[in-house]
Design an enzyme around this catalytic site. Structure first.
Site, PDB file in Angstrom:
ATOM      1  N   HIS A 193     -55.364 -34.798 -25.016  1.00 18.93           N
ATOM      2  CA  HIS A 193     -55.125 -33.640 -24.695  1.00 18.93           C
ATOM      3  C   HIS A 193     -54.198 -33.133 -25.683  1.00 18.93           C
ATOM      4  O   HIS A 193     -53.912 -31.759 -25.129  1.00 18.93           O
ATOM      5  CB  HIS A 193     -54.549 -33.979 -23.316  1.00 18.93           C
ATOM      6  CG  HIS A 193     -52.964 -34.162 -23.291  1.00 18.93           C
ATOM      7  ND1 HIS A 193     -52.735 -35.558 -24.089  1.00 18.93           N
ATOM      8  CD2 HIS A 193     -52.262 -33.702 -23.232  1.00 18.93           C
ATOM      9  CE1 HIS A 193     -51.193 -36.082 -23.438  1.00 18.93           C
ATOM     10  NE2 HIS A 193     -51.193 -34.608 -23.184  1.00 18.93           N
TER      11      HIS A 193
HETATM   12  C1  UD1 Z   1     -48.572 -30.535 -20.254  1.00 22.56           C
HETATM   13  C2  UD1 Z   1     -47.424 -30.397 -21.418  1.00 22.56           C
HETATM   14  C3  UD1 Z   1     -47.416 -31.602 -22.245  1.00 22.56           C
HETATM   15  C4  UD1 Z   1     -47.875 -33.027 -21.342  1.00 22.56           C
HETATM   16  C5  UD1 Z   1     -49.295 -32.525 -20.493  1.00 22.56           C
HETATM   17  C6  UD1 Z   1     -49.674 -34.022 -19.713  1.00 22.56           C
HETATM   18  C7  UD1 Z   1     -45.996 -28.707 -21.965  1.00 22.56           C
HETATM   19  C8  UD1 Z   1     -45.853 -27.252 -23.162  1.00 22.56           C
HETATM   20  N1  UD1 Z   1     -47.171 -30.012 -21.957  1.00 22.56           N
HETATM   21  O1  UD1 Z   1     -49.613 -30.228 -21.787  1.00 22.56           O
HETATM   22  O2  UD1 Z   1     -46.637 -32.682 -23.539  1.00 22.56           O
HETATM   23  O3  UD1 Z   1     -48.405 -33.862 -22.254  1.00 22.56           O
HETATM   24  O4  UD1 Z   1     -49.122 -31.770 -20.200  1.00 22.56           O
HETATM   25  O5  UD1 Z   1     -50.729 -33.887 -18.543  1.00 22.56           O
HETATM   26  O6  UD1 Z   1     -45.794 -28.559 -20.888  1.00 22.56           O
HETATM   27  N2  UD1 Z   1     -55.430 -27.612 -16.067  1.00 22.56           N
HETATM   28  C9  UD1 Z   1     -56.515 -27.858 -15.416  1.00 22.56           C
HETATM   29  N3  UD1 Z   1     -55.625 -27.880 -14.682  1.00 22.56           N
HETATM   30  C10 UD1 Z   1     -54.289 -28.133 -14.325  1.00 22.56           C
HETATM   31  C11 UD1 Z   1     -53.406 -28.428 -15.352  1.00 22.56           C
HETATM   32  C12 UD1 Z   1     -53.758 -27.655 -16.554  1.00 22.56           C
HETATM   33  O7  UD1 Z   1     -56.909 -26.843 -15.317  1.00 22.56           O
HETATM   34  O8  UD1 Z   1     -54.024 -28.863 -13.174  1.00 22.56           O
HETATM   35  C13 UD1 Z   1     -55.792 -26.826 -17.776  1.00 22.56           C
HETATM   36  C14 UD1 Z   1     -55.957 -25.026 -17.745  1.00 22.56           C
HETATM   37  O9  UD1 Z   1     -56.425 -24.573 -18.273  1.00 22.56           O
HETATM   38  C15 UD1 Z   1     -54.463 -25.406 -18.521  1.00 22.56           C
HETATM   39  C16 UD1 Z   1     -54.483 -26.167 -19.545  1.00 22.56           C
HETATM   40  O10 UD1 Z   1     -55.094 -27.524 -19.334  1.00 22.56           O
HETATM   41  O11 UD1 Z   1     -53.806 -24.207 -19.536  1.00 22.56           O
HETATM   42  C17 UD1 Z   1     -53.552 -26.513 -19.961  1.00 22.56           C
HETATM   43  O12 UD1 Z   1     -52.223 -26.684 -18.891  1.00 22.56           O
HETATM   44  P1  UD1 Z   1     -51.095 -26.944 -19.421  1.00 22.56           P
HETATM   45  O13 UD1 Z   1     -49.844 -27.242 -18.560  1.00 22.56           O
HETATM   46  O14 UD1 Z   1     -50.203 -26.036 -20.104  1.00 22.56           O
HETATM   47  O15 UD1 Z   1     -50.568 -27.955 -20.259  1.00 22.56           O
HETATM   48  P2  UD1 Z   1     -51.510 -29.262 -20.968  1.00 22.56           P
HETATM   49  O16 UD1 Z   1     -52.010 -29.317 -21.660  1.00 22.56           O
HETATM   50  O17 UD1 Z   1     -51.440 -30.322 -19.454  1.00 22.56           O
END
Ligand code: UD1
Length: 357
Positions: A193
């Site tokens: 991821h």
């Molecule tokens: C976040 C953390 C990362 C961790 C990861 C574990 C930061 C900078 N990153 O990354 O350190 O390893 O979580 O999972 O805080 N999304 C969904 N549903 C959700 C959450 C996210 O669809 O419940 C999608 C959204 O499109 C979002 C993307 O995933 O834009 C990324 O989510 P985000 O929370 O920004 O970062 P992660 O990649 O999950």
């Protein structure tokens, strides 16, 4: 807590504080909000319904961090805590630490001192800033304490308590063992991821090709993070060799992890869990903020070197996997040590630090 890797770090401490009758409130920032990225974890880990849910959702780093700050400040003003505890290295971690520090409230950072020395990783910025703002720094390994010492953090703030994520693992391992009754075809477990691996279509395509090649020799199980799912869908590739599934609840994932031939990952937590479980782990990153998993554990870094990835997988399939041992204080009792320190610190007696709230 805000994102998936926070939940298994908060759960044991919340349970320990409850057991001791230490009053506390739980705040979920809502950084992760899908049922299978959040609710299912709260259920598996028996985390009570959060007292506050800030529902910040997704956004750019600045938007997400700012939203947590704006919505967390009123919670601090309402609840007037003696200390705010933050976990790991996600955007919610640094945002909450900033709010608390600016209000003059003490900050305790659980999983302090880890460093990848890769400033391109958003988590590295979050780690360094959070540690700079923290009054109590709880480290999972000795290397983390050395990093903090080298950065000039006073020794009396740093407490080597061990790895709290392992507390959750130890607590739920018996349940995970029961989930895997029957015989299974051997499999490798994959997670991906990190933006560095999944945001560049060329890189993602190459990685999926290498995994598909492995898929000819060994079944692959690949629970897919929503970020990665969006990117894979965008590529429009046929993925017959890879068994893709939705993100799994904690106990189900643990059950798969403990029985896997190997884990292939870019996650931080899985490097540590694999080390504890003695499962070979191949990490598709250039660096790790958790070097103890390489020095002492089963972890091997292959960066973006696909030849090395193939070579390490071949060794594992041939039965020549790297062996490892469990690092000191990864024993399931980190939360007890943290609770002892927090309760012993008599935070509320030192009024000189806390500004008028
Ligand atoms: C976040 C953390 C990362 C961790 C990861 C574990 C930061 C900078 N990153 O990354 O350190 O390893 O979580 O999972 O805080 N999304 C969904 N549903 C959700 C959450 C996210 O669809 O419940 C999608 C959204 O499109 C979002 C993307 O995933 O834009 C990324 O989510 P985000 O929370 O920004 O970062 P992660 O990649 O999950």
């Amino acid at each position: 807590m805000g994102a998936r890797p926070n939940f298994m770090k908060l759960a044991p401490l919340a349970h320990e504080l409850t057991r001791r009758g230490t009053p506390h409130v739980i705040v979920h920032t809502g950084q992760h909000y899908d049922a299978d990225m959040s609710d299912s974890f709260l259920a598996s880990l028996t985390i009570p319904k959060p007292d506050f849910n800030l529902a910040v959702g997704s956004g750019s780093h600045a938007q997400q961090t700012a939203a947590v700050m704006q919505r967390f400040e009123p919670v601090c003003l309402e609840t007037k805590p003696d200390i705010v505890l933050v976990y790991g290295d996600v955007n919610s971690t640094v945002a909450a630490a900033l709010v608390a520090a600016k209000l003059g409230i003490r900050v305790g950072h659980v999983e302090a001192g880890l460093r990848s020395r890769d400033w391109a990783m958003p988590e590295e910025i979050n780690r360094v800033v959070t540690d700079r703002l923290s009054d109590l720094l709880f480290t999972p390994s000795r290397d983390a304490g050395e990093n903090l010492r080298a950065e000039g953090v006073p020794a009396e703030r740093v407490h080597f308590v061990g790895n709290i994520m392992i507390d959750s693992l130890v607590a739920l391992l018996p349940k995970a063992r029961k989930q895997n009754g029957g015989a299974h075809e051997p499999y490798a477990l994959v997670t991906l991821h990190r933006p560095a691996n999944v945001d560049d279509p060329q890189r993602l395509r190459e990685l999926l090709d290498a995994l598909a090649e492995l898929g000819h020799e060994r079944k692959i199980v690949f629970p897919v993070h929503p970020r990665t799912r969006q990117r894979i869908d965008g590529l429009g590739l046929p993925l017959r060799e890879l068994q893709l599934c939705e993100p799994l609840p904690y106990v189900e994932f643990l059950a798969l992890q403990m029985r896997a031939t190997a884990t292939l990952t870019d996650s931080g937590g899985i490097q540590e869990e694999s080390t504890y479980l003695g499962v070979p782990c191949v990490t598709m990153r250039h660096n790790t903020e958790r070097p103890i998993t390489v020095e002492c554990g089963t972890n091997i870094l292959v960066a973006d070197d696909l030849a090395k990835l193939r070579g390490e997988l071949a060794k594992i399939l041939a039965g020549n996997a790297k062996r490892g041992s469990i690092p000191p204080l990864w024993d399931g009792r980190a939360s007890q040590r943290i609770a002892d320190i927090i309760v012993g610190a008599q935070l509320h007696c030192d009024a000189s630090r806390t500004r008028e709230l």
